[in-house]
Design a protein around this motif. Structure first.
Motif, short mmCIF file in Angstrom:
data_model
loop_
_atom_site.label_atom_id
_atom_site.label_comp_id
_atom_site.label_asym_id
_atom_site.label_seq_id
_atom_site.Cartn_x
_atom_site.Cartn_y
_atom_site.Cartn_z
N THR A 97 -58.96 14.14 -21.58
CA THR A 97 -60.01 13.24 -21.11
C THR A 97 -61.39 13.88 -21.23
N LEU A 98 -61.47 15.15 -20.82
CA LEU A 98 -62.77 15.82 -20.86
C LEU A 98 -63.27 16.01 -22.29
N VAL A 99 -62.37 16.35 -23.19
CA VAL A 99 -62.80 16.54 -24.58
C VAL A 99 -63.27 15.21 -25.17
N ARG A 100 -62.51 14.15 -24.89
CA ARG A 100 -62.94 12.84 -25.39
C ARG A 100 -64.30 12.47 -24.81
N GLY A 101 -64.48 12.78 -23.52
CA GLY A 101 -65.76 12.49 -22.88
C GLY A 101 -66.89 13.27 -23.51
N ALA A 102 -66.63 14.55 -23.80
CA ALA A 102 -67.67 15.38 -24.40
C ALA A 102 -68.01 14.88 -25.79
N LEU A 103 -67.00 14.45 -26.54
CA LEU A 103 -67.24 13.89 -27.88
C LEU A 103 -68.12 12.65 -27.76
N GLU A 104 -67.69 11.76 -26.86
CA GLU A 104 -68.39 10.50 -26.65
C GLU A 104 -69.84 10.74 -26.23
N GLY A 105 -70.02 11.71 -25.35
CA GLY A 105 -71.33 11.90 -24.75
C GLY A 105 -72.29 12.77 -25.54
N THR A 106 -71.77 13.61 -26.44
CA THR A 106 -72.68 14.57 -27.07
C THR A 106 -72.69 14.56 -28.60
N MET A 107 -71.70 13.94 -29.22
CA MET A 107 -71.64 14.05 -30.69
C MET A 107 -72.49 12.99 -31.38
N LEU A 108 -73.10 13.40 -32.47
CA LEU A 108 -73.74 12.43 -33.34
C LEU A 108 -72.68 11.45 -33.83
N ARG A 109 -73.05 10.21 -34.03
CA ARG A 109 -72.08 9.26 -34.55
C ARG A 109 -72.04 9.38 -36.07
N ASN A 110 -71.45 10.48 -36.52
CA ASN A 110 -71.42 10.72 -37.96
C ASN A 110 -69.98 10.95 -38.41
N GLU A 111 -69.82 11.51 -39.59
CA GLU A 111 -68.50 11.72 -40.16
C GLU A 111 -67.59 12.54 -39.24
N VAL A 112 -68.17 13.58 -38.59
CA VAL A 112 -67.36 14.43 -37.73
C VAL A 112 -66.74 13.60 -36.60
N PHE A 113 -67.59 12.82 -35.97
CA PHE A 113 -67.13 11.95 -34.89
C PHE A 113 -66.06 10.99 -35.40
N ASN A 114 -66.31 10.38 -36.56
CA ASN A 114 -65.35 9.42 -37.09
C ASN A 114 -63.99 10.06 -37.41
N PHE A 115 -64.01 11.24 -38.02
CA PHE A 115 -62.73 11.88 -38.32
C PHE A 115 -61.97 12.23 -37.03
N SER A 116 -62.72 12.63 -36.03
CA SER A 116 -62.07 12.95 -34.77
C SER A 116 -61.42 11.72 -34.15
#
Lengths: 315, 478
Positions: A143-162
């Motif tokens: 849950t925390l990792v998903r939250g960190a992704l959601e809250g801090t990652m650019l909405r780019n290829e990295v985010f999409n692959f994740s």
């Protein structure tokens, strides 16, 4: 981004998702075993958990006893079980380390901390009294990792692959959980309507964290067809097959937009997605629930492989 | 290695126990703090390092076992005046190192002039014949240099070692500062400390300035950091630098040679790289040119390099300049290429390859430090004063068998800086590695560097692989 890095974030997310789902299955197995009076049916529940995670065969090569403590320790931490939760979280963390430059500090630190906590918690055999805490910690890491992704990652290829990794894994897991228990939803046993069925159905929903949501949507009444529809075709439920496929499609669309072109996986997903949206639960039962789920699992694997090949995950 | 008993120079305290000016402000602040609180902050620092994963792997340990380099919270402080002199000396030395490399791989004037014997090159694996006659883009050989300095007195800094291959430790310089600023922010409002945080940006700029001229027309040069992978002891640093520079972190398996360029496999196809900051040793760079069993490098990369398709930083073959056999000639080298007397002195060094020196070394083995010419990281060296009779005898046998493999130096009376211990402040020996960037635009020295500290009382060994720690290194503003 590098193909190897895309592979890394994809698998990091898949492993975390799988660890979380395994934790949930253990939780359900544990509760169910508690409600079973005799040892033999308790063993059956634990066997069923091992079947769902695909580890029954490996387990039987090492152990002959199906006691709860033995099974959940195997699933959580046994040293030579490459599919243990600890091994999966370690894999997720190793992948995160490989692609560290693609992640925000927040995502990396959450993953690293989750691993450090779990390594500590799982450094000794888990007893029944501490199982709850361990399972909570596993779910919390995801849950925390998903939250960190959601809250801090650019909405780019990295985010999409994740995200694609998360939902490929989740679609696969939900389909497998449903497939192992599909027989409890078949009409031949459903008409009995015994209280045992109710427990079985509730278990199935719990395994995908859907019991509350289902009751809420259906005012507490349970029927096998409704449950199957909910887990396969309900677009609101974040663990249903259709929800996962919709998410994969939307993240794949993100990639197509960023890269300015589609790959073969896009067409595969479009076809599979359209079929999911057209089919009814009656048609699924007519063709056979088990057969449908088997085909779905194969299709998900095919899509995963196409994504890996199209985006050059490896040479 | 440990003290010989001679009183050494303490950087914080005068002999009479008064505080030196460099540390006056810090000491005043420190004395005003609650010790229990400082201890809590100290413990907090370790958790911080673990959480962000600043760890290193020790060779020979179980794979995957990651350790922390201990961090000590007392800063090492250098005054503006001291730093000015150091910078001049370092700049002179780095200029000489590059000129030396250029010469060695071309006309070898220094050998013709008789200032350096040809033996220093013969059978020296660090000298790469493949580099002969080739000039790297911009004429730069050592893009990143770390000069290891030791201090023996108020105004005496000496060069212990030049690191001209792939010096590591810069991530600790940066993270140590981050940690200090997070733990004790008020210190930095009281004391004017020159910042180090823009090192990655300067590194990126410096590397881009060295891109091959044939490929600089098409926009910003593409920089990548080449790492051996996550099991390398310095992986954290590789990832850290790539991240901070906004460069790709690549492994050999991501790269291939296509159409005369080195290309990385991206999700959308192969993309050419202009500058590779490699953290892989020469020998592993290209299985076609060097070690044929290397899985860490890229087949054919050297041909691309020689034809001007890519810049490799540091250039292959720079190891000859920081070879310990060459080190002893550095005073001559500096003078030969700059026409000036060296500003920074060498540690006196005996070359065991020379009969007279060998005799002296064998007679005084128990007082000397003997190092392998090609060794690094504190491995394979003898510390005379702390060695047993048997160790001395064993080493003597090795020395006699292959004298040319060794150099010897006196045990120096290294300066100390206090560390924070359970019993309060206690002096420990330190060295300093400033980091230097070289590009056609000039030589750029980041104010500060990595201070390594021997944590054991009396010990002179500061290597992290041998239980050393690190400190934040401050250069005070004017």
């Amino acid at each position: 981004m590098l193909g190897r890095a895309a592979n890394g974030v994809y698998w990091m997310s898949r492993y975390l998702e799988r660890a979380e789902n395994t934790a949930r299955l253990i939780d359900v197995g544990f509760h169910l075993a508690l409600t079973r009076g005799n040892r033999q049916s308790q063993d059956e529940e634990w066997k069923s958990v091992l079947t769902t995670t695909g580890q029954l065969e490996d387990y039987c090569q090492k152990h002959s006893d199906f006691s709860g403590t033995q099974v959940f320790n195997y699933l959580l931490r046994e040293k030579d079980n490459p599919g243990s939760v600890l091994a999966m979280v370690e894999n997720a963390r190793t992948n995160a380390r490989v692609v560290r430059t693609s992640l925000t500090n927040s995502v990396w630190e959450t993953t690293n901390e989750g691993w450090m906590n779990l390594r500590e918690l799982l450094s000794r055999p888990v007893r029944e009294t501490s199982l709850g805490e361990v399972l909570t910690q596993i779910r919390r890491t995801g849950t925390l990792v998903r939250g960190a992704l959601e809250g801090t990652m650019l909405r780019n290829e990295v985010f999409n692959f994740s995200r694609i990794g998360t939902f490929i894994e989740r679609a696969d897991n939900t389909a497998r959980i449903l497939d192992v228990k599909y027989y409890v939803l078949l009409p031949s046993t459903a008409w009995v309507g015994s209280s045992l069925d109710n427990v079985q159905w509730d278990t199935l929903l719990r395994s995908v964290a859907g019991n509350r949501a289902y009751s809420w949507l259906n005012a507490g009444s349970m029927d096998p067809r409704g449950i199957a529809r909910f887990l396969i075709l309900d677009g609101q439920f974040p663990r249903s097959l259709i929800f996962c496929y919709d998410k994969i499609r939307s993240n794949m669309a993100g990639l197509a937009k960023e890269y300015g072109r589609e790959v073969s996986a896009h067409q595969l997903l479009r076809d599979a997605g359209a079929k999911l949206h057209q089919i009814t639960i009656e048609e699924i039962f007519e063709g056979g629930l088990h057969e449908y789920l088997q085909a779905f699992i194969s299709k998900t694997i095919e899509i995963g492989s196409a994504i890996a090949a199209d985006y050059r995950f490896s040479e | 290695m440990s003290d010989t008993g001679a009183a050494n120079f303490d950087e914080m305290l005068n002999r009479d126990g008064t505080v030196r000016p460099a540390y006056a402000d810090f000491r005043q602040w420190f004395d005003g703090q609650d010790t229990a609180w400082l201890r809590r902050q100290d413990a907090e620092a370790e958790r911080f390092f673990r959480r962000i994963g600043i760890t290193f792997n020790v060779y020979g340990d179980d794979a995957g076992e990651e350790r922390l380099i201990p961090f000590d919270m007392i800063p090492r402080i250098i005054t503006a005046r001291e730093w000015r002199k150091l910078t001049r000396g370092i700049e002179q030395r780095v200029r000489a190192l590059n000129a030396f490399l250029q010469d060695l791989y071309h006309r070898q004037e220094i050998i013709r002039s008789g200032r350096l014997p040809i033996e220093a090159l013969r059978n020296n694996e660090a000298f790469l014949s493949q580099m002969i006659g080739f000039t790297p883009p911009g004429g730069v050989y050592t893009h990143i240099v770390g000069i290891d300095l030791v201090r023996t007195g108020d105004d005496e800094f000496m060069v212990l070692e030049d690191n001209a291959r792939t010096p590591s430790g810069v991530s600790y310089m940066l993270e140590n500062r981050e940690t200090m600023m997070a733990m004790f922010p008020e210190l930095f409002t009281r004391i004017p400390v020159r910042p180090v945080s823009d090192y990655p940006r300067r590194l990126a700029r410096s590397l881009r300035a060295c891109a091959p001229p044939a490929h600089t027309g098409s926009g910003r040069p593409v920089v990548a950091v080449l790492t051996p992978g996550i099991y390398n002891s310095a992986y954290f640093e590789h990832a850290f630098l790539a991240d901070q520079m906004g460069a790709e972190l690549v492994e050999g398996s991501d790269l291939r040679v296509m159409d005369g360029r080195v290309c990385m496999r991206t999700t959308t196809g192969y993309k050419a790289i202009d500058v590779i900051y490699r953290r892989v040793d020469d020998d592993y760079l290209d299985p076609l040119t060097f070690n044929p069993n290397s899985a860490l490098g890229v087949a054919g990369i050297f041909d691309v390099y020689r034809s001007g398709g890519v810049t490799i930083a540091n250039a292959p073959g720079t190891g000859i300049a920081d070879d310990k056999a060459i080190y002893s000639y550095m005073p001559e080298i500096v003078e030969f290429y700059t026409g000036e007397k060296p500003i920074l002195q060498n540690v006196p060094t005996w070359r065991c390859s020379e009969a007279d020196s060998l005799g002296h070394v064998l007679d005084n083995l128990s007082d000397l430090v003997v190092k392998e010419v090609h060794g690094s990281g504190g491995y394979g060296m003898l510390i005379g004063p702390t060695s047993s009779k048997k160790e001395l005898a064993d080493f003597e046998a090795k020395l006699r068998a292959k004298p040319a493999n060794y150099i010897a130096q006196p045990t120096l009376s290294l300066s100390t800086v206090p560390i924070f211990t359970k019993e309060g402040l206690a002096p420990r020996h330190v060295d300093l590695r400033p980091f230097v960037l070289v590009s056609p635009n000039g030589i750029d020295i980041t104010p500060g560097g990595l201070t390594r500290v021997a944590l054991k009382k009396g010990s002179l060994v500061v290597n992290s692989s041998q239980g050393g720690g690190t400190k934040d290194s401050w250069v005070l503003d004017e």
